[in-house]
Enzyme design. Structure first.
Site, mmCIF file in Angstrom:
data_model
loop_
_atom_site.group_PDB
_atom_site.id
_atom_site.type_symbol
_atom_site.label_atom_id
_atom_site.label_comp_id
_atom_site.label_asym_id
_atom_site.label_seq_id
_atom_site.Cartn_x
_atom_site.Cartn_y
_atom_site.Cartn_z
ATOM 1 N N GLY A 212 49.705 49.175 50.553
ATOM 2 C CA GLY A 212 48.544 48.996 49.780
ATOM 3 C C GLY A 212 47.454 49.699 50.180
ATOM 4 O O GLY A 212 47.319 49.951 51.498
ATOM 5 N N GLY B 244 43.079 49.868 49.187
ATOM 6 C CA GLY B 244 41.908 49.243 48.408
ATOM 7 C C GLY B 244 40.726 50.006 48.664
ATOM 8 O O GLY B 244 40.549 50.935 49.514
ATOM 9 N N GLY B 245 39.507 49.443 48.132
ATOM 10 C CA GLY B 245 38.158 49.927 48.217
ATOM 11 C C GLY B 245 37.774 49.960 49.917
ATOM 12 O O GLY B 245 37.136 50.856 50.193
ATOM 13 N N MET B 246 38.188 48.840 50.499
ATOM 14 C CA MET B 246 37.940 48.801 52.199
ATOM 15 C C MET B 246 38.912 48.892 53.203
ATOM 16 O O MET B 246 38.446 49.503 54.112
ATOM 17 C CB MET B 246 37.342 47.230 52.111
ATOM 18 C CG MET B 246 36.084 46.838 51.423
ATOM 19 S SD MET B 246 35.606 45.265 51.830
ATOM 20 C CE MET B 246 33.895 45.289 50.908
ATOM 21 N N VAL C 43 52.945 37.464 52.608
ATOM 22 C CA VAL C 43 53.265 36.448 51.770
ATOM 23 C C VAL C 43 54.058 37.109 50.805
ATOM 24 O O VAL C 43 54.031 38.108 50.268
ATOM 25 C CB VAL C 43 52.038 36.083 51.205
ATOM 26 C CG1 VAL C 43 52.361 35.178 49.799
ATOM 27 C CG2 VAL C 43 51.117 35.366 51.951
ATOM 28 N N ASP D 251 33.680 38.756 47.413
ATOM 29 C CA ASP D 251 34.485 39.717 46.627
ATOM 30 C C ASP D 251 35.680 38.930 46.012
ATOM 31 O O ASP D 251 36.767 39.384 46.169
ATOM 32 C CB ASP D 251 34.790 40.842 47.784
ATOM 33 C CG ASP D 251 35.657 42.010 47.121
ATOM 34 O OD1 ASP D 251 35.146 42.016 45.917
ATOM 35 O OD2 ASP D 251 36.228 42.666 47.809
ATOM 36 N N PRO E 129 40.970 39.385 41.078
ATOM 37 C CA PRO E 129 42.160 39.321 40.939
ATOM 38 C C PRO E 129 43.228 39.751 42.202
ATOM 39 O O PRO E 129 44.174 39.426 42.637
ATOM 40 C CB PRO E 129 42.717 39.878 39.688
ATOM 41 C CG PRO E 129 41.477 39.765 38.783
ATOM 42 C CD PRO E 129 40.468 39.990 40.039
ATOM 43 N N ASN F 233 42.376 39.870 45.343
ATOM 44 C CA ASN F 233 42.361 39.223 46.463
ATOM 45 C C ASN F 233 42.861 37.541 46.449
ATOM 46 O O ASN F 233 42.597 36.684 47.137
ATOM 47 C CB ASN F 233 40.833 38.963 47.055
ATOM 48 C CG ASN F 233 40.489 40.093 47.626
ATOM 49 O OD1 ASN F 233 41.228 40.862 48.220
ATOM 50 N ND2 ASN F 233 39.119 40.437 47.728
#
Length: 856
Positions: free
Chosen positions: A24, A26-28, A96, A139, A142, A144
């Site tokens: 994945g 994401g933005g960070m 997970v 932050d 959904p 997270n």
């Protein structure tokens, strides 16, 4: 991530972790599935993007991660490890098995109420624990929230705090962000650094809202627009979209989403407890919303916006950390207007018109008629009269009515006696705060005439209402789309001058019209220079050129320069935003160029019509309610003999916007296309509607005469036909009179001819009268170059049984239209059928060539 970066990580990990694959981004950070070599277990390794790592710094990051690692809670994802791999900052978490809440929402949109509440309660429990340790997530979204075995696990505590500590200026320079606009609290959007747990509660409220409704409470075209809505707009009710949501849940969500932190739950534990219901699946509303509003009570848990706080939040919301530092200064009056109209302006309620007892029946009739007219505008959601009347008590204020009905626009009217038998109708618009948003409009007429023209008065008021609401909505959308306050203000100035030019379009002062268009274009140019990435100024300049090209009618030489300037503007606007509006602009310019035969070759003409049709149809595809594009398509289809398509497009245009600026033209097109197809019932309906809506339009006098002349409509009434001729002559624009005064007389001759067919002693006299009227309606090639009068006269000749005269008239028409045909096609393709008007003549051998299908 490049192979070089992965190699750096593997070198730093040595024998601790093995990277298997990316799972994945994401933005960070980028997330990898890895394996903990020592413990032989799968792990998730998050590696911060290098830009963010550089801004944040290793020490700050590791300090926050170590603090987050102390969190031990069943609904918080723990941390195994963290570190700095040669400037690459990472942390390691348990892997997970399951999915994120985002994955489930993408798949299901709305969750069962019980599931949504359980997830929210478990996330609130996690937040309550973290807040007790002094850690604010910052932050919550959904993405997270992980779902494992049906339970929620919140992850990424501490990362957003470390990012914020890096400083807004550095983050803005790297293009990174702290928080997610769809779920960001107003105070976080305002750039406050000392956030507490109530900011997380707001974000979790947004997440719960999305789980229940299928989308977050606020969306917008840009991050800035979304953040501004969080700060200023009222949260839409959940129960309007999903009426199975219990009152207790609606109250809890609204409390969590209060604008001011002081109006929210004091802590996440309170929020968690508020979501504990005995049985959500069988929970019933204790009291309907209508009863609450009617009795003047309010839900205690739903706070009102603190206006002073909202002003501060709105003023700084546009200077958001990660989405650019934008100085958005508005006047105090404009800020007040935006705050007071936070409810959707498209949602309208017509308040009962006031009047004294003797005029009450007129007031009631106008109220109902106006409500019915506004209901025809697809863009508006109009409250029913019954719903409005249940709230309009003397003790209920207008802003309370607006909140109770969830409307952003109120229509207020009064009927008052002027003198004698005359009355005045006064109408004005109010926003949700009860403040007037337009000057009052008044209509004065006699009491008897008012009743006769009730629908016309209502129609005029509806047109005014729709126009005002459209302008308000356009202003709001502009404010959301623009990134520069100066550009926004300049566009409004340009629009104002364009409207003045349009209002002066039919005045003899052509210099004033030109001056207004030039000033409008100048303002739009300045706006374009101030905000080059905003398409609206360019689009507006394109429409200004189109407007100017239409001023010259069919004078192609004068229109051409404007079209040639408009098309590149349309292309430039499309390059920035391929919206339905920009497609409509480009399609209209191309079609107008085609109609003026400005293509230099047949091939270029064919390309113009094909590409114009493509743009207009694509505009309709992107927005099914694009009334302007639909109206243009109806003309294009009619001109291509695709009459059924023309009727459908025209009707869709009026369904999309009953008060589109050229509604009169569209209605008349429905009439003509239906008439040509022999669908006389549809033609008569369109004619009647046009006459009711546009009682001073000469075309709707003409069409009533035509329907009588068809013989398939009402009984021919010669006296009424001549009365309609008189009215048409008076209403006709001066420049059209040479042709159209003759046209209405041709069809009046048809009415007389139909009357002659009824038999009786005056039959011959009526037939002679019809021929006399036809002879007086003849025109030369200067007045009638396409010989349309000759073709229509042939129809009347056929009614009279005078085939010789019909043949001569049709030969005259054919000489002016050598590629013409007397067949009608209902749709694209196929040979078509002989028009119903000429079926009695189709066996005449002299006319056989004219009935053959021809191609241009």
């Amino acid at each position: 991530m490049s192979a070089e970066i992965i190699a750096r990580l593997e070198l730093a990990f040595a024998n601790s972790y093995v990277i298997e694959r990316e799972v994945g981004r994401g933005g960070m950070a980028t997330v990898y599935l890895g394996r903990d070599v020592r413990h032989n277990r799968p792990v998730a390794i998050k590696v911060l993007h290098p830009e963010l790592a550089a801004s944040m710094g290793s020490d700050r990051f590791l300090r926050e991660i170590r603090l987050a690692a102390t969190l031990q809670h069943p609904h918080i994802l723990g941390l195994y490890d963290s570190g700095d791999a040669g400037g690459l900052l990472y942390y390691v978490m348990p892997f997970v098995e399951g999915e994120s809440l985002r994955d489930r929402l993408d798949r299901e949109k709305q969750l069962p109420i019980d599931d949504a509440l359980q997830i929210a309660r478990e996330a609130a429990s996690a937040l309550a624990y973290a807040h007790s340790k002094g850690i604010v997530h910052r932050d919550i979204k959904p993405e997270n929230v992980l779902l494992a075995d049906g339970h929620a696990i919140v992850m990424d505590f501490g990362i957003a705090h470390a990012a914020q500590d890096a400083g807004a200026e550095k983050l803005t320079q790297t293009g990174m962000s702290v928080g997610t606009p769809l779920y960001m609290s107003p105070e976080q959007a305002a750039g406050e650094r000392d956030l507490d747990g109530r900011s997380d509660i707001y974000s979790l409220g947004c997440v719960l809202y999305e789980m229940l409704i299928g989308e977050p409470p606020f969306r917008g075209p840009t991050a800035l627009a979304i953040l501004a809505r969080h700060s200023m707009e009222a949260v839409p009710s959940l129960q309007i979209v999903r009426n199975t949501v219990p009152d207790e849940v609606e109250d809890a969500v609204m409390c969590a989403l209060a604008k001011a932190p002081a109006d929210r739950y004091a802590n996440a534990t309170q929020f968690e407890k508020a979501l504990l219901l005995p049985s959500t699946t069988v929970s019933h509303r204790a009291t309907s919303r209508a009863m609450r509003a009617q009795t003047g009570t309010r839900r205690a848990a739903v706070p009102l916006m603190h206006r002073r706080w909202a002003v501060v939040a709105a003023g700084v919301a546009f200077a958001v950390l990660a989405y650019g530092t934008v100085a958005w200064q508005r006047s105090r009056d404009d800020q007040q207007k935006r705050r007071s109209s936070s409810l959707n302006k498209n949602r309208v309620a017509v308040l009962p018109f006031t009047a004294d007892t003797s005029l009450a029946y007129i007031a009631d009739g106008l109220t109902d008629a106006l409500t019915a007219q506004l209901t025809r505008v697809r863009q508006l959601v109009v409250s029913t009269p019954a719903a409005v009347r249940s709230f309009t008590k003397d003790t209920v204020s207008t802003d309370s009515i607006a909140r109770a009905l969830n409307v952003g626009t109120l229509v207020q009217g009064a009927v008052e006696r002027v003198r004698g038998d005359s009355v005045r109708v006064i109408v004005k618009l109010l926003d949700a705060s009860g403040a007037a948003t337009s000057d009052a409009k008044s209509f004065v007429t006699s009491r008897a005439k008012l009743l006769a023209l009730r629908d016309s008065v209502a129609d005029a008021v509806a047109f005014m209402t729709r126009g005002q609401i459209s302008r308000e909505i356009t202003l709001q959308h502009d404010a959301e789309g623009a990134n520069n306050a100066d550009a926004w203000a300049l566009v409004q100035r340009a629009r104002q001058n364009r409207r003045r030019a349009q209002e002066l379009a039919h005045s003899p002062d052509t210099a004033a019209v030109t001056r207004e268009f030039v000033v409008a274009d100048s303002f739009a140019r300045l706006a374009q220079a101030s905000d080059p990435k905003w398409s609206e100024p360019i689009t507006l300049r394109g429409w200004i050129e189109y407007d100017q090209s239409r001023r010259f009618g069919t004078n192609a030489a004068l229109a051409a320069p404007h079209i040639e300037r408009g098309l590149p503007l349309a292309d430039s606007a499309m390059a920035l935003d391929s919206s339905a509006d920009n497609l409509e602009l480009r399609g209209d310019l191309k079609y107008w160029k085609y109609l003026l035969s400005l293509g230099k070759t047949d091939e270029e003409q064919n390309h113009l019509i094909d590409s114009a049709q493509h743009d207009l149809e694509e505009s309709r595809t992107r927005n099914a309610n694009q009334a302007g594009a639909l109206a243009s398509l109806s003309h294009l289809y009619a001109r291509s003999d695709r009459l059924l398509d023309a009727i459908v497009a025209a009707k869709q245009a009026l369904e999309a916007d009953a008060y589109v600026s050229n509604a009169d033209v569209i209605l008349y097109r429905i009439f003509l296309s239906s008439w040509d197809l022999g669908r006389l019932d549809d033609a008569q309906r369109a004619c009647n509607e046009g006459a009711a809506r546009f009682p001073k339009d000469y075309r709707f006098y003409d069409c009533q005469i035509m329907v009588m002349a068809s013989g398939l409509g009402p009984e021919p009434d010669i006296a009424r036909a001549w009365d309609l001729v008189s009215k048409a002559d008076s209403a006709m624009p001066v420049q059209l009179r040479p042709f159209w005064t003759r046209a209405v007389r041709v069809w009046t001759a048809g009415v007389i001819a139909q009357a002659s067919k009824r038999g009786g002693p005056s039959r011959k006299q009526l037939a002679d009268s019809a021929r006399h009227v036809l002879a007086n309606a003849r025109a030369d090639a200067v007045i009638d170059p396409r010989r349309g009068l000759s073709q229509w006269s042939a129809v009347v000749d056929a009614i009279l049984g005078d085939n010789d005269a019909a043949v001569e008239n049709l030969k005259d028409w054919y000489a002016a239209n050598p590629s013409g045909t007397l067949r009608v096609r209902a749709n694209a393709g196929g040979p078509g059928e002989v028009s119903w008007m000429f079926r009695d003549l189709q066996r005449d051998p002299r006319l056989q060539p004219l009935f053959a299908q021809r191609t241009k």
